[in-house]
Motif scaffolding. Structure first.
Motif: not given
Length: 209
Positions: A1-3, A69, A51, A66, A43
């Motif tokens: 997942m892009y954060v 993260i 994502s 999540l 995110p």
């Protein structure tokens, strides 16, 4: 997942969860207001934005991702703010991992189970192809009061959101489970649109009666 992270590295952590069909960019106006007061963790949820290549399989699986993260970036807990889909995830995250959610802000979400989820899912499935048409997306943006400076982002990400993501991320797929320690469900005074800050909101803090 892009954060993405922004703000002062030593400031209180704030996890911002966007709505369905958009991405982390919807929080840009909020970030402008926050300045360096918080360390924002933003995110792009699976199936959305950067994502988009990841499948959005369920709210439960996304909430677990999540939580991971937060374990890595805010192990002592963070304020979690969510809009629409992000608000459903905020509730689920607070219910299943309360130690990671210091405070929660829940905006514009389905707080009670739908009476006829099957019918709603069927309608969503039938109309999902429209969401990938740019002309329809622009009409929808007008109805949702999307700010001009976010319009290009909205059109781009709405058009590339898959039917599978729309269905898996819908309120009909939500597990409604407010944390027991919350005195009430958090409600915004009016339904805001992505990129717009609600005029007034009530806030509930997990762990306080």
């Amino acid at each position: 997942m892009y954060v993405r992270e922004t703000g002062d590295a030593h400031a209180p952590p704030l996890l911002l969860l966007h709505g369905g069909g958009v991405a982390g960019w919807m929080w840009r106006p909020v970030l402008d207001r926050l300045g360096t007061s918080h360390r924002a963790i933003i995110p792009d949820l699976p199936g959305h934005g950067r994502s988009a290549a990841e499948a959005y399989r369920s709210h439960e699986e996304t909430a677990r991702a999540l939580a991971q993260i937060l374990e890595e970036r805010a192990p002592n807990g963070a304020t979690v703010a969510g809009f629409s889909l992000g608000a459903q995830l905020t509730i689920l995250l607070a219910a299943t991992r309360p130690g990671l959610v210091a405070r929660a802000v829940v905006v514009s979400t389905q707080a009670k189970p739908l009476r006829f989820p099957g019918a709603t899912l069927g309608l969503l499935a039938a109309t999902a192809p429209l969401a990938r048409q740019e002309w329809f997306t622009r009409l929808q943006a007008r109805q949702l009061l999307i700010p001009d400076e976010l319009l290009a982002d909205y059109v781009r990400d709405s058009v590339r959101t898959s039917r599978e993501t729309l269905l898996a991320a819908s309120p009909c797929s939500a597990l409604t489970c407010s944390p027991r320690s919350w005195p009430s469900v958090t409600l915004s005074a009016r339904r805001p649109s992505p990129g717009r800050t609600p005029r007034r909101e009530q806030r509930s803090r997990p762990g306080r009666a």
